[in-house]
Structure formats: structure tokens, C-alpha cells
Design a protein around this motif. Structure first.
Motif, mmCIF file in Angstrom:
data_model
loop_
_atom_site.group_PDB
_atom_site.id
_atom_site.type_symbol
_atom_site.label_atom_id
_atom_site.label_comp_id
_atom_site.label_asym_id
_atom_site.label_seq_id
_atom_site.Cartn_x
_atom_site.Cartn_y
_atom_site.Cartn_z
ATOM 1 N N TYR A 11 -0.235 1.191 7.903
ATOM 2 C CA TYR A 11 -1.965 0.913 6.480
ATOM 3 C C TYR A 11 -1.416 1.803 5.680
ATOM 4 C CZ TYR A 11 -6.405 1.063 5.882
ATOM 5 O OH TYR A 11 -7.701 0.459 5.777
ATOM 6 N N LEU A 12 -1.376 2.865 6.266
ATOM 7 C CA LEU A 12 -0.503 4.032 5.359
ATOM 8 C C LEU A 12 -0.441 3.887 4.385
ATOM 9 C CD1 LEU A 12 -1.225 6.964 4.288
ATOM 10 C CD2 LEU A 12 0.755 7.076 5.595
ATOM 11 N N ALA A 18 -1.883 -0.805 -2.231
ATOM 12 C CA ALA A 18 -3.241 -1.393 -2.552
ATOM 13 C C ALA A 18 -4.043 -0.126 -3.405
ATOM 14 C CB ALA A 18 -4.378 -2.174 -1.523
ATOM 15 N N ARG A 19 -4.750 0.820 -3.213
ATOM 16 C CA ARG A 19 -5.322 1.564 -3.747
ATOM 17 C C ARG A 19 -5.179 1.883 -5.131
ATOM 18 N NH1 ARG A 19 -7.680 1.754 1.028
ATOM 19 N NH2 ARG A 19 -9.469 2.071 1.735
ATOM 20 N N GLY A 20 -4.235 1.824 -5.515
ATOM 21 C CA GLY A 20 -3.057 2.260 -6.779
ATOM 22 C C GLY A 20 -2.741 1.322 -7.600
ATOM 23 N N VAL A 25 -8.563 -3.019 -0.806
ATOM 24 C CA VAL A 25 -7.695 -3.383 0.361
ATOM 25 C C VAL A 25 -7.682 -4.421 0.080
ATOM 26 C CG1 VAL A 25 -6.998 -3.318 2.385
ATOM 27 C CG2 VAL A 25 -8.096 -1.575 1.687
ATOM 28 N N GLU A 26 -7.063 -5.475 0.106
ATOM 29 C CA GLU A 26 -7.117 -7.160 -0.191
ATOM 30 C C GLU A 26 -6.778 -7.980 0.870
ATOM 31 O OE1 GLU A 26 -4.680 -8.289 -3.492
ATOM 32 O OE2 GLU A 26 -4.317 -6.640 -4.383
ATOM 33 N N LEU A 31 -3.608 -8.455 9.711
ATOM 34 C CA LEU A 31 -2.028 -8.643 8.750
ATOM 35 C C LEU A 31 -1.749 -8.123 8.573
ATOM 36 C CD1 LEU A 31 -3.651 -11.508 6.296
ATOM 37 C CD2 LEU A 31 -3.154 -11.871 8.289
ATOM 38 N N ILE A 32 -2.029 -6.305 8.374
ATOM 39 C CA ILE A 32 -1.437 -5.158 8.325
ATOM 40 C C ILE A 32 -1.049 -5.342 9.910
ATOM 41 C CG2 ILE A 32 -1.026 -2.531 7.082
ATOM 42 C CD1 ILE A 32 -1.615 -5.302 5.147
ATOM 43 N N PHE A 33 -1.857 -5.121 10.143
ATOM 44 C CA PHE A 33 -1.324 -4.635 11.671
ATOM 45 C C PHE A 33 0.127 -5.997 12.058
ATOM 46 C CE2 PHE A 33 -1.409 -5.772 16.244
ATOM 47 C CZ PHE A 33 -1.216 -4.461 17.401
ATOM 48 N N ALA A 34 -0.315 -6.803 12.093
ATOM 49 C CA ALA A 34 0.891 -8.146 12.825
ATOM 50 C C ALA A 34 1.936 -7.829 11.506
ATOM 51 C CB ALA A 34 0.274 -9.141 12.100
#
Length: 79
Positions: A11-12, A18-20, A25-26, A31-34
Motif C-alpha cells: 500500500y505504501l 499513484a500520488r506521484g 489513489v485509483e 485490490l492492493i491487499f489482494a
């Protein structure tokens, strides 16, 4: 690395990426967890079943990770 650490680092790194790019966050956090837990989802049950001795095997290898990353990336960038 413990499973919660997989998620935290995934996640980090995703949020920094994404922020860059777009400033937000899109994708949903699930989804990030999976995605970040995928190696453990494959390897830990194999270890518990006695198929492999250690908790890191196929799911943690580059030979497995690169094709999965390319496949998921191509599916996400199609939309």
C-alpha cells in the motif's frame, strides 16, 4: 516478511506511485491487499500442507511474479 507487512509495504509503494502520477489513489484498497498478499496466498497453504518446507517458494519467485505482473498490468491498462 509477515503477511501484514506485505500489505503495508504494498500500500505504501502504491500510494506513493499513484500520488506521484495523478494525485489520487485509483484502485480500491482491496485490490492492493489482494496483490500484495498474493505470494503468501500461494505459498503459505503449501507450507501448511507439507508440500514445501519454507513459506517462500513459487509465489515469491521472480519467475512467477513477472508473468503475473505483466498479465495483471495488461488487463488494467486495457480499460
Amino acid at each position: 516478511m509477515l503477511p501484514p507487512t506485505h500489505f503495508a509495504l504494498g500500500y505504501l509503494f502504491y500510494s506513493l506511485h499513484a500520488r506521484g502520477r495523478s494525485g489520487e489513489v485509483e484502485y480500491p484498497v482491496i485490490l492492493i491487499f489482494a496483490g500484495s498478499m498474493f505470494p503468501d496466498i500461494i505459498d503459505k497453504p503449501l507450507q501448511l500442507a507439507g508440500v514445501i518446507e519454507w513459506g517462500r517458494a513459487m509465489g515469491h519467485s521472480l519467475l512467477f511474479a513477472i508473468p503475473i505482473t505483466v498479465l495483471i498490468g495488461s488487463l488494467l491498462y486495457r480499460r
